[in-house]
Design a protein around this motif. Structure first.
Motif, PDB file in Angstrom:
ATOM      1  N   VAL A  35       3.123  -9.587 -10.722  1.00  0.00           N
ATOM      2  CA  VAL A  35       3.732  -9.438  -9.389  1.00  0.00           C
ATOM      3  C   VAL A  35       3.589 -10.679  -8.512  1.00  0.00           C
ATOM      4  CG1 VAL A  35       3.429  -6.938  -9.408  1.00  0.00           C
ATOM      5  CG2 VAL A  35       1.645  -8.376  -8.392  1.00  0.00           C
ATOM      6  N   THR A  36       2.945 -11.724  -9.015  1.00  0.00           N
ATOM      7  CA  THR A  36       2.684 -12.907  -8.195  1.00  0.00           C
ATOM      8  C   THR A  36       3.960 -13.539  -7.645  1.00  0.00           C
ATOM      9  OG1 THR A  36       0.620 -13.412  -9.352  1.00  0.00           O
ATOM     10  CG2 THR A  36       1.642 -15.208  -8.138  1.00  0.00           C
ATOM     11  N   LYS A  82       1.924  -2.473   2.499  1.00  0.00           N
ATOM     12  CA  LYS A  82       3.238  -1.816   2.526  1.00  0.00           C
ATOM     13  C   LYS A  82       3.974  -1.940   1.196  1.00  0.00           C
ATOM     14  CE  LYS A  82       4.175  -2.278   7.488  1.00  0.00           C
ATOM     15  NZ  LYS A  82       5.131  -2.781   8.506  1.00  0.00           N
ATOM     16  N   LEU A  83       3.354  -2.617   0.245  1.00  0.00           N
ATOM     17  CA  LEU A  83       4.006  -2.835  -1.049  1.00  0.00           C
ATOM     18  C   LEU A  83       3.492  -1.853  -2.096  1.00  0.00           C
ATOM     19  CD1 LEU A  83       4.119  -6.735  -1.274  1.00  0.00           C
ATOM     20  CD2 LEU A  83       5.787  -5.170  -0.280  1.00  0.00           C
ATOM     21  N   SER A  97       7.948  -2.619  -4.469  1.00  0.00           N
ATOM     22  CA  SER A  97       8.905  -1.970  -3.578  1.00  0.00           C
ATOM     23  C   SER A  97       8.266  -1.870  -2.202  1.00  0.00           C
ATOM     24  CB  SER A  97       9.245  -0.572  -4.099  1.00  0.00           C
ATOM     25  OG  SER A  97      10.050   0.135  -3.179  1.00  0.00           O
ATOM     26  N   ARG A  98       8.994  -2.309  -1.188  1.00  0.00           N
ATOM     27  CA  ARG A  98       8.456  -2.285   0.168  1.00  0.00           C
ATOM     28  C   ARG A  98       8.633  -0.909   0.798  1.00  0.00           C
ATOM     29  NH1 ARG A  98       7.275  -6.267   3.964  1.00  0.00           N
ATOM     30  NH2 ARG A  98       7.256  -5.528   6.115  1.00  0.00           N
ATOM     31  N   PHE A 164       1.909   6.095  -3.696  1.00  0.00           N
ATOM     32  CA  PHE A 164       1.771   5.439  -2.395  1.00  0.00           C
ATOM     33  C   PHE A 164       1.457   6.489  -1.338  1.00  0.00           C
ATOM     34  CE2 PHE A 164       3.206   3.680   1.621  1.00  0.00           C
ATOM     35  CZ  PHE A 164       2.726   2.376   1.569  1.00  0.00           C
ATOM     36  N   GLU A 165       0.402   6.255  -0.586  1.00  0.00           N
ATOM     37  CA  GLU A 165      -0.030   7.199   0.456  1.00  0.00           C
ATOM     38  C   GLU A 165      -0.039   6.476   1.803  1.00  0.00           C
ATOM     39  OE1 GLU A 165      -3.825  10.149   1.525  1.00  0.00           O
ATOM     40  OE2 GLU A 165      -3.880   8.859  -0.255  1.00  0.00           O
ATOM     41  N   ALA A 166       0.886   6.855   2.671  1.00  0.00           N
ATOM     42  CA  ALA A 166       1.014   6.189   3.972  1.00  0.00           C
ATOM     43  C   ALA A 166      -0.140   6.556   4.906  1.00  0.00           C
ATOM     44  CB  ALA A 166       2.344   6.565   4.619  1.00  0.00           C
TER      45      ALA A 166
END
Length: 230
Positions: A35-36, A82-83, A97-98, A164-166
């Motif tokens: 992912v760099t 956020k990614l 994914s943002r 993903f946990e906001a």
């Protein structure tokens, strides 16, 4: 009393190092390399936007922004949380994914942070020069990310996706308020719980350890000065 402070500081640093070793062991270098490229490009967009939105023009301000660009604990580095990382299938390259909100900084967040640090390592002065020259994010990507994106990524074994946990936006706002009061009054108001330490990334732990060590040394110096006056 001074000896007690020194011992307390040593114990705190030892705890942080143990936690750091524990956290570091679970980070896949292959995942970081996957992912760099994308993370580097997002970092350039974020750096450019942050500087513009906050009207940062002086060298010190730009340097401080670059120092915190990969840290989720800094406003300029919050984009890291956020990614979301995902993989299309078992043979595909990891991609990002943002998300609209900040998430809790767990394993994938740590991978993103490591990728950001790897992308900027040794290039901080170049980024500073580009920002001072008001270069576009596209020009910054060409200068700092192009070679990274041309590299072939290593083979990655099994990847376990992390949902993903906001985070609660009010919680983030409260943290901002505490930081603002600390900046205005000079009073430290942060209490570190075990959960706080375990949720920190490697970079955040190193920064916290340095801050705690500095605070302890400063407190010890003040006490020594008062004793001398007496």
């Amino acid at each position: 009393f001074l000896l007690w402070l020194v011992l307390l500081m040593a114990l705190l640093l030892l705890l942080l190092l143990l936690l750091l070793a524990h956290r570091s062991s679970g980070v896949s270098k292959e995942a970081v390399e996957h992912v760099t490229c994308e993370v580097c490009e997002v970092a350039m967009d974020e750096a450019s936007a942050y500087v513009r939105e906050n009207s940062i023009n002086d060298e010190d301000g730009l340097s401080d922004m670059i120092d915190g660009l990969c840290s989720v604990k800094k406003k300029e580095g919050r984009w890291v949380a956020k990614l979301d990382i995902f993989r299309e299938d078992d043979d595909a390259q990891l991609t990002i994914s943002r998300q609209p909100d900040m998430g809790f900084c767990k394993q994938e967040c740590l991978v993103v942070q490591r990728a950001c640090q790897a992308a900027l390592k040794g290039k901080e002065e170049v980024l500073l020069s580009l920002l001072q020259g008001k270069k576009s994010s596209k020009e910054m990507k060409n200068k700092l990310c192009k070679k990274l994106c041309a590299k072939a990524v290593p083979k990655l074994g099994k990847w376990k996706d992390e949902p993903f946990e906001a985070r609660d936006t009010k919680e983030v706002e409260t943290e901002d308020m505490i930081e603002k009061m600390k900046a205005e009054t000079g009073m430290g108001m942060k209490m570190y719980k075990r959960e706080d330490l375990l949720s920190m990334s490697e970079g955040d732990m190193e920064v916290m350890a340095a801050k705690e060590a500095f605070s302890s040394e400063r407190a010890a110096a003040r006490m020594a000065a008062r004793e001398e006056e007496m």
